[in-house]
Design an enzyme around this catalytic site. Structure first.
Site, mmCIF file in Angstrom:
data_model
loop_
_atom_site.group_PDB
_atom_site.id
_atom_site.type_symbol
_atom_site.label_atom_id
_atom_site.label_comp_id
_atom_site.label_asym_id
_atom_site.label_seq_id
_atom_site.Cartn_x
_atom_site.Cartn_y
_atom_site.Cartn_z
ATOM 1 N N ASP A 1 -2.583 10.843 -2.483
ATOM 2 C CA ASP A 1 -2.942 9.774 -3.408
ATOM 3 C C ASP A 1 -3.334 10.316 -4.771
ATOM 4 O OD1 ASP A 1 -3.551 8.690 -0.507
ATOM 5 O OD2 ASP A 1 -3.169 6.976 -1.828
ATOM 6 N N GLN B 1 -2.459 2.587 9.788
ATOM 7 C CA GLN B 1 -1.158 2.731 9.124
ATOM 8 C C GLN B 1 -0.181 3.538 9.988
ATOM 9 O OE1 GLN B 1 -4.111 3.121 7.563
ATOM 10 N NE2 GLN B 1 -4.009 2.669 5.368
ATOM 11 N N ASN C 1 -6.114 12.262 0.154
ATOM 12 C CA ASN C 1 -5.181 11.532 1.003
ATOM 13 C C ASN C 1 -5.985 10.721 2.012
ATOM 14 O OD1 ASN C 1 -2.328 10.988 1.617
ATOM 15 N ND2 ASN C 1 -2.774 11.945 3.587
ATOM 16 N N ARG D 1 -7.634 -0.424 -7.078
ATOM 17 C CA ARG D 1 -7.886 0.688 -6.142
ATOM 18 C C ARG D 1 -8.001 1.958 -6.970
ATOM 19 N NH1 ARG D 1 -4.195 1.288 -1.037
ATOM 20 N NH2 ARG D 1 -6.123 2.218 -0.196
ATOM 21 N N ARG E 1 0.851 -1.190 0.000
ATOM 22 C CA ARG E 1 0.000 0.000 0.000
ATOM 23 C C ARG E 1 0.883 1.235 0.000
ATOM 24 N NH1 ARG E 1 2.076 2.183 3.741
ATOM 25 N NH2 ARG E 1 0.721 3.959 3.348
ATOM 26 N N GLY E 2 0.243 2.362 -0.220
ATOM 27 C CA GLY E 2 1.006 3.597 -0.402
ATOM 28 C C GLY E 2 1.028 3.912 -1.880
HETATM 29 C C1 LIG Z 1 3.405 7.852 -0.057
HETATM 30 S S1 LIG Z 1 1.937 7.001 0.422
HETATM 31 C C2 LIG Z 1 0.708 8.075 -0.104
HETATM 32 C C3 LIG Z 1 -0.643 7.800 0.555
HETATM 33 O O1 LIG Z 1 -1.129 6.455 0.331
HETATM 34 C C4 LIG Z 1 -1.744 5.978 1.548
HETATM 35 O O2 LIG Z 1 -2.963 5.320 1.349
HETATM 36 P P1 LIG Z 1 -3.071 3.708 1.627
HETATM 37 O O3 LIG Z 1 -2.389 3.405 2.929
HETATM 38 O O4 LIG Z 1 -4.573 3.443 1.643
HETATM 39 O O5 LIG Z 1 -2.400 3.062 0.430
HETATM 40 C C5 LIG Z 1 -1.963 7.227 2.361
HETATM 41 O O6 LIG Z 1 -3.103 7.949 1.924
HETATM 42 C C6 LIG Z 1 -0.663 7.953 2.055
HETATM 43 O O7 LIG Z 1 -0.623 9.274 2.478
#
Ligand SMILES: CSC[C@H]1O[C@H](OP(=O)(O)O)[C@H](O)[C@@H]1O
Length: 350
Positions: A240, A199, A250, A94, A51-52
């Protein structure tokens, strides 16, 4: 000396398969899963094992190669049609983080002039590796640019995890913290737990603690108290999807941090690579917000914390309007206004 020696890589490509750090097992276990197919990669993205935004883009790039590698036709048009279907299958995993679609579309575009199926397959693999290798330098440039807004002794609040494991290395919002530590600065962080998937508690507090960076964990509903009673120099988060006017999607909970930052007159920074900017849409109103399974809210792991059948809301992201954002920090530099003009100019310079 890098602070990242204790942080495992999010992704490892061995030439044949993709080893994915299973982020659902952190912080208690460091486990890699081997993805041998496009479907393996897609499942890991859906399950948040990887994720990320940048990391899922890189994973999807390798996933596309794992898919097209097994296409058996030698007719380039048939190959391109199947590749398009594979790309769409990955993109559907996603919807909010634009990096996923950006990476996959870039590989299709770069291989579009290939004269043979074999050449196209090689280009897709080679370009996926290039994206992966380039990402670390991009994150370090974001970090260096973000450091110009911070100072030795700064305390920053961050949300979710925009760290090393959300990218290839260093992260985006956490990149300045890692670089500050490497420069010998005293810098500290506050990390919100980030319900419902934690997270912040599971990943950011672990990443910073492993890196020797002082970090204090707080629940999401403590931020008002923190800003009212403690010195916080800035809030810095990842992204995001950033639209042409600077509106930013985000992790859910980011919007309320921006509102609090503005009330307490604390800078609110977004750190993200250019691959997170979606110039094709004008405002945040057009961003599709991923709605995730109800069980993430009603359960913590196997523990049910809400009554059966309760109605649940579980958007994975929210959108912060550009007027609540002090600056957007990218590898190209720091933008504080006129986002559309700057993003268009940067896109033309690519
Ligand atoms: C550099 S990570 C950017 C962004 O992605 C994360 O979402 P997720 O954990 O659902 O993949 C989060 O919004 C981070 O800030």
């Amino acid at each position: 000396m890098t602070t990242l020696q204790q942080i495992p890589e999010s992704l490892q490509w061995n030439g044949e398969t993709l080893n994915i750090l299973d982020q659902t097992k952190l912080p208690l276990e460091i486990v890699y899963i081997e993805a041998t197919s496009l479907q393996d990669v897609r499942e890991a993205i859906v399950k948040l094992q990887v994720r990320g935004a940048p990391a899922i883009g890189l994973a999807a790039a390798y996933g596309l190669y794992l898919g097209v590698r097994d296409i058996e036709t030698d007719k380039i048009e048939e190959f391109r049609e199947q590749s398009r279907r594979f790309a769409d299958e990955l993109i559907s995993a996603r919807p909010t983080a634009v990096n996923l679609a950006w990476a996959v579309e870039k590989l299709l575009q770069l291989s579009s002039d290939a004269q043979s199926v074999a050449e196209a397959k090689f280009i897709i693999m080679e370009e996926a590796i290039k994206l992966h290798l380039a990402d670390e330098a991009t994150c370090k440039e974001i970090g260096e640019n973000a450091l110009t807004l911070l100072h030795d002794g700064a305390a920053v609040l961050t949300h979710c995890n925009a760290g090393s494991i959300a990218t290839s290395r260093y992260g985006t919002a956490l990149a300045p913290l890692h670089l500050a530590k490497e420069k010998g600065w005293e810098i500290s962080a506050f990390a919100t737990e980030t319900r419902p998937v934690f997270q912040g508690a599971r990943l950011t507090s672990w990443e910073l603690k492993q890196s020797g960076i002082p970090v204090t964990l707080l629940t999401d509903n403590m931020v008002g108290y923190l800003l009212q009673n403690k010195k916080v120099d800035a809030i810095i988060v990842g992204a995001d999807r950033i639209t042409a006017n600077g509106d930013t999607a985000n992790k859910i909970g980011t919007l309320q941090l921006a509102i609090l930052a503005n009330y307490y007159q604390i800078p609110f920074y977004v750190a993200a690579p250019l691959s997170t900017i979606d110039i094709s849409i004008e405002t945040g109103k057009e961003i599709v917000i991923e709605q995730r399974d109800r069980s993430e809210v009603t359960n913590i792991g196997d523990l049910q914390i809400a009554p059966d059948g309760i109605d649940v809301l579980n958007p994975a992201f929210d959108v912060t309007p550009n007027e609540l954002i002090t600056a957007i920090i990218t590898e190209n530099g720091i933008v504080t206004s006129n986002y559309r003009e700057t993003f268009l100019r940067w896109g033309n310079e690519e």
